[in-house]
Design a protein around this motif. Structure first.
Motif, PDB file in Angstrom:
ATOM      1  N   LEU A 107       0.808  -1.220   0.000  1.00  0.00           N
ATOM      2  CA  LEU A 107       0.000   0.000   0.000  1.00  0.00           C
ATOM      3  C   LEU A 107       0.845   1.275   0.000  1.00  0.00           C
ATOM      4  CD1 LEU A 107      -2.740  -0.967   2.620  1.00  0.00           C
ATOM      5  CD2 LEU A 107      -2.781  -1.284   0.144  1.00  0.00           C
ATOM      6  N   GLU A 108       2.171   1.142   0.141  1.00  0.00           N
ATOM      7  CA  GLU A 108       3.036   2.293   0.376  1.00  0.00           C
ATOM      8  C   GLU A 108       2.965   3.353  -0.723  1.00  0.00           C
ATOM      9  OE1 GLU A 108       4.797  -1.045  -1.686  1.00  0.00           O
ATOM     10  OE2 GLU A 108       4.074  -0.902   0.389  1.00  0.00           O
ATOM     11  N   ASN A 109       2.753   2.960  -1.977  1.00  0.00           N
ATOM     12  CA  ASN A 109       2.667   3.939  -3.068  1.00  0.00           C
ATOM     13  C   ASN A 109       1.397   4.775  -2.995  1.00  0.00           C
ATOM     14  OD1 ASN A 109       4.615   1.906  -3.859  1.00  0.00           O
ATOM     15  ND2 ASN A 109       4.582   2.797  -5.906  1.00  0.00           N
ATOM     16  N   LEU A 110       0.452   4.331  -2.190  1.00  0.00           N
ATOM     17  CA  LEU A 110      -0.839   5.014  -2.081  1.00  0.00           C
ATOM     18  C   LEU A 110      -0.924   5.888  -0.830  1.00  0.00           C
ATOM     19  CD1 LEU A 110      -3.137   2.020  -3.101  1.00  0.00           C
ATOM     20  CD2 LEU A 110      -2.051   3.725  -4.569  1.00  0.00           C
ATOM     21  N   ALA A 111       0.212   6.168  -0.228  1.00  0.00           N
ATOM     22  CA  ALA A 111       0.236   7.028   0.965  1.00  0.00           C
ATOM     23  C   ALA A 111      -0.245   8.429   0.638  1.00  0.00           C
ATOM     24  CB  ALA A 111       1.654   7.088   1.533  1.00  0.00           C
ATOM     25  N   LEU A 112      -0.877   9.047   1.611  1.00  0.00           N
ATOM     26  CA  LEU A 112      -1.319  10.444   1.583  1.00  0.00           C
ATOM     27  C   LEU A 112      -2.447  10.726   0.588  1.00  0.00           C
ATOM     28  CD1 LEU A 112      -0.228  12.537   3.559  1.00  0.00           C
ATOM     29  CD2 LEU A 112       0.971  13.634   1.668  1.00  0.00           C
ATOM     30  N   ILE A 113      -3.044   9.698   0.030  1.00  0.00           N
ATOM     31  CA  ILE A 113      -4.258   9.923  -0.766  1.00  0.00           C
ATOM     32  C   ILE A 113      -5.374  10.286   0.207  1.00  0.00           C
ATOM     33  CG2 ILE A 113      -6.013   8.838  -2.212  1.00  0.00           C
ATOM     34  CD1 ILE A 113      -3.867   7.190  -3.515  1.00  0.00           C
ATOM     35  N   PRO A 114      -6.040  11.415  -0.003  1.00  0.00           N
ATOM     36  CA  PRO A 114      -7.071  11.838   0.956  1.00  0.00           C
ATOM     37  C   PRO A 114      -8.324  10.972   0.864  1.00  0.00           C
ATOM     38  CG  PRO A 114      -7.036  13.313  -0.931  1.00  0.00           C
ATOM     39  CD  PRO A 114      -5.871  12.382  -1.097  1.00  0.00           C
ATOM     40  N   GLY A 115      -9.116  11.015   1.928  1.00  0.00           N
ATOM     41  CA  GLY A 115     -10.389  10.320   1.911  1.00  0.00           C
ATOM     42  C   GLY A 115     -10.424   9.109   2.819  1.00  0.00           C
TER      43      GLY A 115
END
Length: 338
Positions: A107-115
């Motif tokens: 999941l690390e590439n998806l860090a800081l995606i809001p929501g």
């Protein structure tokens, strides 16, 4: 408890002032069923709300806005993978950080995606070469018409680029209550995305085997360098999808614009929408309180807290300009309500 005439400004990251005829904040499955029953009895439309980072409120909502605040998160090992079950109201970025701090990759590439997590499958969120579908196992959703709970597999979700069955055939039919992910124990970092690869190549961490946490930290640093925090500058994240064009159209565009930024998808090409908008001269332009971010042209901002109609008008003007100058159609990522 059902409220009347509720303010929705705190529930959307563009901070658009809008009101709902009715509003319910639900923290349990039973409360969600009760809110849906209320809406059915009055024959009113439903507006599901989570983190509010992927919606544009164009007017007051004439039905029942339901803020889905279901909580709960578990991790367990199962069949050579780690299974994560997360309720829809959990914050996505916090889930990512809990996973990487536990030494889990995926999941690390998806860090800081809001929501929140409930919205992630609808959009099949993605960033830096990774999409939700890569680790998705299944989800549980409530049928709006009946209140029944149903389980959807990855195949049944019909994931595509920023797309799923919940944006097409199952649109407005379900409210997602829980998402299950499966992270592999044997992990390999995915760092082929140009911006991420470049950042890691210049970082000290590149000298040793990467950890999921190091990749997440790199993604966070990149995003912070060019994307505005909705708390500081109201925005809905990336406003447009990266358009996909045929090989023939890509070749023609590349001949006209040698610096064109694009990525091969195999048969087609994905163009960088932010590059197109920047080249068209929109980056950093602010007009009557709404505009385009000065560091990332893909992000529309609403520092003046203007009405949703003004945001939509700007988005349509930008899309028309890109169509005129490049012959490319831009499609919005957030959904417009009503």
């Amino acid at each position: 408890m059902i409220q009347k005439d509720a303010d929705l400004q705190p529930f959307n990251t563009l901070t658009i002032a809008a009101r709902a005829r009715y509003f319910a904040a639900v923290t349990s499955i039973d409360a969600l069923r009760e809110a849906l029953t209320f809406a059915r009895d009055k024959k009113l439309p439903i507006l599901p709300l989570g983190g509010g980072s992927n919606i544009v409120l164009t007017d007051d909502f004439p039905g029942v806005a339901i803020h889905v605040g279901l909580k709960g998160l578990t991790m367990c090992e199962e069949g050579g993978a780690t299974r994560i079950c997360a309720a829809a109201g959990e914050n996505w970025h916090q889930l990512v950080m809990r996973s990487v701090e536990a030494g889990l990759g995926g999941l690390e590439n998806l860090a800081l995606i809001p929501g929140n997590i409930g919205a992630a499958p609808i959009q099949n969120i993605g960033a830096y070469g990774v999409e939700l579908k890569d680790t998705f196992d299944s989800l549980q959703a409530m049928d709006i018409a009946t209140g029944d709970l149903l389980r959807f597999t990855a195949a049944e979700c019909e994931f595509g680029y920023r797309d799923s069955v919940f944006k097409r055939a199952a649109r407005d039919r379900y409210i997602i209550c829980e998402v299950t992910l499966k992270l592999p124990q044997e992990w390999q970092p995915k760092i082929g995305y140009p911006a991420l690869a470049q950042y890691l190549a210049s970082a000290e961490s590149s000298a040793t085997p990467l950890t999921p946490e190091q990749v997440a930290e790199a993604v966070i640093a990149i995003r912070n360098s060019k994307l505005p925090n909705p708390v500081d500058i109201p925005n809905a994240g990336s406003f447009f999808k990266n358009p996909i064009v045929s090989d023939a159209q890509y070749v023609a565009l590349k001949a006209q614009h040698p610096e064109l930024v694009a990525f091969s998808t195999g048969d087609d090409w994905k163009l960088a929408a932010g590059w197109l908008i920047d080249q068209a001269g929109w980056k950093g332009r602010l007009r009557d309180g709404v505009g385009v971010h000065d560091r990332q042209a893909l992000v529309l901002v609403n520092p003046g807290h203007r009405e949703g109609g003004q945001v939509v008008s700007l988005a349509r003007e930008i899309a028309a300009d890109i169509q005129h100058k490049f012959g490319v159609t831009l499609e919005p990522e957030p959904r417009f309500y009503p």
